[in-house]
Structure formats: C-alpha cells, structure tokens
Design a protein around this motif. Structure first.
Motif, PDB file in Angstrom:
ATOM      1  N   LYS A   1      21.719 -28.734  18.056  1.00  0.00           N
ATOM      2  CA  LYS A   1      23.085 -29.234  17.857  1.00  0.00           C
ATOM      3  C   LYS A   1      23.858 -28.397  16.848  1.00  0.00           C
ATOM      4  CE  LYS A   1      22.351 -34.131  18.877  1.00  0.00           C
ATOM      5  NZ  LYS A   1      22.397 -35.499  18.333  1.00  0.00           N
ATOM      6  N   THR A   2      23.178 -27.916  15.835  1.00  0.00           N
ATOM      7  CA  THR A   2      23.869 -27.182  14.767  1.00  0.00           C
ATOM      8  C   THR A   2      23.578 -25.683  14.800  1.00  0.00           C
ATOM      9  OG1 THR A   2      22.039 -27.576  13.237  1.00  0.00           O
ATOM     10  CG2 THR A   2      23.858 -29.196  13.248  1.00  0.00           C
ATOM     11  N   ALA A   3      22.837 -25.220  15.807  1.00  0.00           N
ATOM     12  CA  ALA A   3      22.392 -23.819  15.851  1.00  0.00           C
ATOM     13  C   ALA A   3      23.553 -22.834  15.798  1.00  0.00           C
ATOM     14  CB  ALA A   3      21.550 -23.571  17.099  1.00  0.00           C
ATOM     15  N   ASN A   4      24.638 -23.139  16.522  1.00  0.00           N
ATOM     16  CA  ASN A   4      25.773 -22.222  16.542  1.00  0.00           C
ATOM     17  C   ASN A   4      26.378 -22.083  15.146  1.00  0.00           C
ATOM     18  OD1 ASN A   4      27.817 -20.553  17.325  1.00  0.00           O
ATOM     19  ND2 ASN A   4      28.884 -22.043  18.581  1.00  0.00           N
ATOM     20  N   ARG A   5      26.587 -23.219  14.469  1.00  0.00           N
ATOM     21  CA  ARG A   5      27.182 -23.204  13.132  1.00  0.00           C
ATOM     22  C   ARG A   5      26.244 -22.524  12.134  1.00  0.00           C
ATOM     23  NH1 ARG A   5      26.429 -26.388   8.976  1.00  0.00           N
ATOM     24  NH2 ARG A   5      25.453 -28.066  10.164  1.00  0.00           N
ATOM     25  N   ILE A   6      24.962 -22.870  12.196  1.00  0.00           N
ATOM     26  CA  ILE A   6      23.966 -22.278  11.294  1.00  0.00           C
ATOM     27  C   ILE A   6      23.882 -20.771  11.519  1.00  0.00           C
ATOM     28  CG2 ILE A   6      21.492 -22.164  10.775  1.00  0.00           C
ATOM     29  CD1 ILE A   6      22.777 -24.628   9.593  1.00  0.00           C
ATOM     30  N   ALA A   7      23.916 -20.354  12.773  1.00  0.00           N
ATOM     31  CA  ALA A   7      23.844 -18.925  13.100  1.00  0.00           C
ATOM     32  C   ALA A   7      24.995 -18.168  12.453  1.00  0.00           C
ATOM     33  CB  ALA A   7      23.854 -18.732  14.611  1.00  0.00           C
TER      34      ALA A   7
ATOM     35  N   ALA B   1      18.565 -17.208  18.161  1.00  0.00           N
ATOM     36  CA  ALA B   1      17.685 -16.890  17.027  1.00  0.00           C
ATOM     37  C   ALA B   1      17.543 -18.103  16.114  1.00  0.00           C
ATOM     38  CB  ALA B   1      18.233 -15.700  16.257  1.00  0.00           C
ATOM     39  N   ALA B   2      18.643 -18.829  15.897  1.00  0.00           N
ATOM     40  CA  ALA B   2      18.598 -20.023  15.054  1.00  0.00           C
ATOM     41  C   ALA B   2      17.706 -21.092  15.682  1.00  0.00           C
ATOM     42  CB  ALA B   2      20.008 -20.560  14.827  1.00  0.00           C
ATOM     43  N   ILE B   3      17.845 -21.295  16.979  1.00  0.00           N
ATOM     44  CA  ILE B   3      17.028 -22.293  17.675  1.00  0.00           C
ATOM     45  C   ILE B   3      15.547 -21.918  17.595  1.00  0.00           C
ATOM     46  CG2 ILE B   3      16.487 -23.286  19.941  1.00  0.00           C
ATOM     47  CD1 ILE B   3      19.560 -23.019  20.549  1.00  0.00           C
ATOM     48  N   LYS B   4      15.222 -20.658  17.879  1.00  0.00           N
ATOM     49  CA  LYS B   4      13.833 -20.208  17.842  1.00  0.00           C
ATOM     50  C   LYS B   4      13.265 -20.232  16.430  1.00  0.00           C
ATOM     51  CE  LYS B   4      13.660 -17.500  22.048  1.00  0.00           C
ATOM     52  NZ  LYS B   4      13.316 -16.219  22.658  1.00  0.00           N
ATOM     53  N   ALA B   5      14.136 -20.114  15.436  1.00  0.00           N
ATOM     54  CA  ALA B   5      13.689 -20.150  14.045  1.00  0.00           C
ATOM     55  C   ALA B   5      13.420 -21.578  13.581  1.00  0.00           C
ATOM     56  CB  ALA B   5      14.729 -19.496  13.145  1.00  0.00           C
ATOM     57  N   GLY B   6      13.837 -22.566  14.393  1.00  0.00           N
ATOM     58  CA  GLY B   6      13.534 -23.947  14.056  1.00  0.00           C
ATOM     59  C   GLY B   6      14.722 -24.792  13.648  1.00  0.00           C
ATOM     60  N   TYR B   7      15.927 -24.232  13.725  1.00  0.00           N
ATOM     61  CA  TYR B   7      17.117 -25.023  13.420  1.00  0.00           C
ATOM     62  C   TYR B   7      17.433 -25.927  14.615  1.00  0.00           C
ATOM     63  CZ  TYR B   7      17.883 -21.767   9.530  1.00  0.00           C
ATOM     64  OH  TYR B   7      17.758 -21.024   8.390  1.00  0.00           O
ATOM     65  N   SER B   8      18.152 -27.006  14.361  1.00  0.00           N
ATOM     66  CA  SER B   8      18.529 -27.962  15.399  1.00  0.00           C
ATOM     67  C   SER B   8      19.420 -27.300  16.439  1.00  0.00           C
ATOM     68  CB  SER B   8      19.272 -29.132  14.748  1.00  0.00           C
ATOM     69  OG  SER B   8      20.020 -29.850  15.703  1.00  0.00           O
TER      70      SER B   8
ATOM     71  N   ASN C   1      21.095 -12.341  19.704  1.00  0.00           N
ATOM     72  CA  ASN C   1      21.839 -13.578  19.935  1.00  0.00           C
ATOM     73  C   ASN C   1      21.569 -14.514  18.764  1.00  0.00           C
ATOM     74  OD1 ASN C   1      22.405 -16.328  20.737  1.00  0.00           O
ATOM     75  ND2 ASN C   1      22.563 -15.583  22.847  1.00  0.00           N
ATOM     76  N   ALA C   2      22.583 -14.737  17.919  1.00  0.00           N
ATOM     77  CA  ALA C   2      22.405 -15.508  16.693  1.00  0.00           C
ATOM     78  C   ALA C   2      22.073 -16.974  16.971  1.00  0.00           C
ATOM     79  CB  ALA C   2      23.655 -15.393  15.823  1.00  0.00           C
ATOM     80  N   THR C   3      22.731 -17.580  17.951  1.00  0.00           N
ATOM     81  CA  THR C   3      22.469 -18.991  18.249  1.00  0.00           C
ATOM     82  C   THR C   3      21.040 -19.181  18.737  1.00  0.00           C
ATOM     83  OG1 THR C   3      24.804 -19.345  18.798  1.00  0.00           O
ATOM     84  CG2 THR C   3      23.227 -20.975  19.620  1.00  0.00           C
TER      85      THR C   3
END
Length: 144
Positions: free
Chosen positions: A37-43, A28-35, A24-26
C-alpha cells in the motif's frame, strides 16, 4: 552529522539491492519488505534520502568498475597473448572442443598494439608531386 556516516537499515539495504537489480523503485520497496500500500510513497522517499542515493551511486560505480577493463588490465592481457600464455578453444571436424595455443597472428597483433601504445614506431607516409606557387606583389607601385 559531524563526520559520522549514517548506516542503512536492513530494509534500506535490501531496497538498494533490489533497486540495482530492477531499476523499479516501487517493486524494490515491495521486495525489500515494505507494505504494498505504501511502497510507491516509500520508494520515492527512499530515492530522495542522501544516504540511500549515495549507496545506490556507490554500488553502481562498483558494478561499472567490475565490468570495465582499466589500461593496466588491457596491457597485462596483451602481454599474456604476445607471450603465448593464453589458449583458445577450437572445435574439431568431429565436433570436439580442444584447447589450442595462441595463433602467431594473434601474438603479432598483441605486439603491434603494445608497440603502438608505447610509440615504438609510427606510420610514415611519403607524398610526392608538383606544387606550383606564385608569389605576387599585388597592386603595389614601385615609386620611391
């Protein structure tokens, strides 16, 4: 980039690790420390970056390789079984677990598989019976 491989940032590496675990990319982004709010876009962005995609593909290949036996490993295990170098756990009537030697039937099966691998013998089948064959000349005339 003229032969220089771009390194992943620490967050990107954590993203790769978490993505491998969950798929799950979103998340994964959250657990990696991304916000959040922007986790979906960053993922989505991360999955489109060649360096990250390459890291994910490489790690997946390593995981697959670790889980899969190659022919060398198969032959080594069969040889070990055939030589009686392996043991098996057996449960006694009292419920105790004991180590026992490899059964002869397992040794023979391993030897059979090794022999088949190297073509030591082939199975031959004998077929018998009658076969009637008629050879006809068709509609040819014997006019010479």
């Amino acid at each position: 980039m003229s032969g220089i491989t771009k390194k992943l940032t620490l967050k990107q590496q954590r993203f790769v690790d978490e993505y491998i675990i969950s798929g799950n990319a979103t998340q994964a982004a959250i657990k990696a420390g991304y916000s959040k709010k922007t986790a979906n876009r960053i993922a989505t962005e991360n999955l489109s970056k060649p360096v990250i995609k390459t890291a994910i593909d490489k790690r997946n290949a390593e995981i697959q390789s670790e889980k899969t036996m190659d022919m060398q490993e198969v032959m080594e295990l069969l040889a070990s079984i055939a030589r009686g170098e392996t043991t098996e756990e057996t449960v006694t009537n009292k419920g105790d677990v004991i180590e026992t030697a490899t059964r002869n039937s397992d040794k023979l099966k391993a030897l059979e598989l090794i022999g088949k691998r190297f073509g030591a013998w082939t199975d031959k089948k004998e077929i018998s019976g009658n076969l009637d064959i008629e050879i006809g000349m068709g509609d040819y005339d014997d006019e010479d």
